[in-house]
Design an enzyme around this catalytic site. Structure first.
Site, PDB file in Angstrom:
ATOM      1  N   HIS A  46       0.808  -1.219   0.000  1.00 21.49           N
ATOM      2  CA  HIS A  46       0.000   0.000   0.000  1.00 21.49           C
ATOM      3  C   HIS A  46       0.843   1.272   0.000  1.00 21.49           C
ATOM      4  O   HIS A  46       0.292   2.371  -0.108  1.00 21.49           O
ATOM      5  CB  HIS A  46      -0.932   0.011   1.217  1.00 21.49           C
ATOM      6  N   ARG A  71       7.418  -5.397   3.005  1.00 24.23           N
ATOM      7  CA  ARG A  71       6.126  -6.072   2.813  1.00 24.23           C
ATOM      8  C   ARG A  71       5.872  -6.097   1.311  1.00 24.23           C
ATOM      9  O   ARG A  71       5.766  -5.036   0.682  1.00 24.23           O
ATOM     10  CB  ARG A  71       4.963  -5.369   3.509  1.00 24.23           C
ATOM     11  N   GLU A 147      -5.169 -11.820   7.748  1.00 25.05           N
ATOM     12  CA  GLU A 147      -6.034 -10.641   7.660  1.00 25.05           C
ATOM     13  C   GLU A 147      -7.309 -10.928   6.880  1.00 25.05           C
ATOM     14  O   GLU A 147      -7.929 -10.016   6.355  1.00 25.05           O
ATOM     15  CB  GLU A 147      -5.269  -9.446   7.081  1.00 25.05           C
ATOM     16  N   ASP A 173      -7.848  -5.151   7.474  1.00 28.93           N
ATOM     17  CA  ASP A 173      -8.435  -6.142   6.570  1.00 28.93           C
ATOM     18  C   ASP A 173      -9.144  -7.246   7.350  1.00 28.93           C
ATOM     19  O   ASP A 173     -10.196  -7.725   6.916  1.00 28.93           O
ATOM     20  CB  ASP A 173      -7.345  -6.743   5.669  1.00 28.93           C
TER      21      ASP A 173
HETATM   22  C1  3PY Z   1      -4.194  -4.113   7.671  1.00 26.92           C
HETATM   23  O1  3PY Z   1      -4.508  -3.589   8.757  1.00 26.92           O
HETATM   24  O2  3PY Z   1      -4.986  -4.736   6.967  1.00 26.92           O
HETATM   25  C2  3PY Z   1      -2.826  -4.012   7.217  1.00 26.92           C
HETATM   26  O3  3PY Z   1      -2.487  -4.622   6.235  1.00 26.92           O
HETATM   27  C3  3PY Z   1      -1.888  -3.125   7.982  1.00 26.92           C
HETATM   28  O4  3PY Z   1      -0.741  -2.882   7.263  1.00 26.92           O
HETATM   29 MG    MG Z   2      -4.027  -5.396   5.082  1.00 22.15          MG
END
Ligand code: 3PY
Ligand code: MG
Length: 256
Positions: A46, A71, A147, A173
């Protein structure tokens, strides 16, 4: 090979703190590397950065005491190998939904016979040292992100994958896929139960557990609950918040 500060921190029984870079710039990466963190993660998912800029950021982090992590945007073996060849000492892979994906992720980061990482550690050799090949597999840290509901349902199998160091929770997420909306500091009981399940699964397999947090105070709360890899928000969010606070203070002199 140059040691990995996150592993050193874990060996002492501590919680590693990582900065998180959304701003694609080597100067800000270098500055953040001097902030006292154990490691600095370049966010290719992101963050507003690309692979070429990431290389300059990793070079800049090399000039600081912090260990460089990346990442990646998804579980793409080619990109994982490129990040490692560029000198990343840790890789965080988003949206790992089952043990098959977790095994693919780990395999891309280990040399044969334990994995299928291709040989060519261009900057890895420069940053890590001439014995990079001998020690890379043991030095590099691999964190799979949990996530999604699918990842949550498979978390016990995911943490059992050989070579995976631990899991990293994306609370936004995770909250979204549980139908509870995004929340950096979750308060919803379902999301909190999901996070507790991830922590218990990881600790049950003697694996590490991390989470992205909205602030240092929230990160401290989770590390007090056994989390050992915490991220107290991103460079971009800190820059915005700190600038906004100074602007508010400046306006107090003479209100418009
Ligand atoms: C999330 O909170 O989904 C993330 O990927 C944080 O980087
Ligand atoms: Mg995320």
């Amino acid at each position: 090979m140059r040691p990995n500060k996150v592993r050193e921190c874990w060996e002492r029984g501590g919680a590693a703190v990582s900065a998180w870079l959304s701003i694609g710039n080597s100067y800000s990466a270098e500055m953040i590397g001097w902030s006292g963190v154990d490691c600095v993660t370049v966010d290719l998912q992101h963050g507003m950065t690309d692979v070429q800029t990431m290389i300059g950021m990793l070079q800049a982090i090399s000039a600081t005491p912090a260990t460089p992590f990346v990442r990646v945007p998804d579980c793409d073996p080619a990109l994982l190998m490129k990040a490692l060849d560029a000198g990343a000492y840790g890789v965080i892979c988003p949206m790992i939904n089952d043990a098959v994906q977790a095994r693919e992720f780990v395999a891309a980061t280990r040399y044969p016979p334990h994995g299928d990482r291709s040989f060519g550690p261009s900057r890895g050799l420069l940053y890590g040292g001439p014995d990079y090949f001998e020690h890379a597999d043991r030095t590099i840290v691999r964190l799979a992100m949990i996530e999604t509901v699918a990842g949550l349902e498979a978390v016990e199998e995911i943490v059992s994958v050989d070579g995976l160091d631990g899991i990293f929770i994306g609370p936004n997420d995770l909250g979204l896929t549980l139908g509870k909306g995004t929340a950096g500091d979750p308060t919803d009981a379902t999301v909190l139960a999901a996070i507790a399940r991830c922590r218990d699964a990881a600790q049950g397999q003697k694996k590490h557990i991390g989470m992205f947090c909205p602030s240092g105070a929230v990160a401290a709360r989770w590390s007090a609950q056994g989390f050992d890899f915490v991220v107290p928000n991103s460079d971009a969010n800190h820059l915005k918040a700190a600038t906004a606070a100074e602007v508010r203070a400046a306006r107090e002199g003479r209100l418009p």
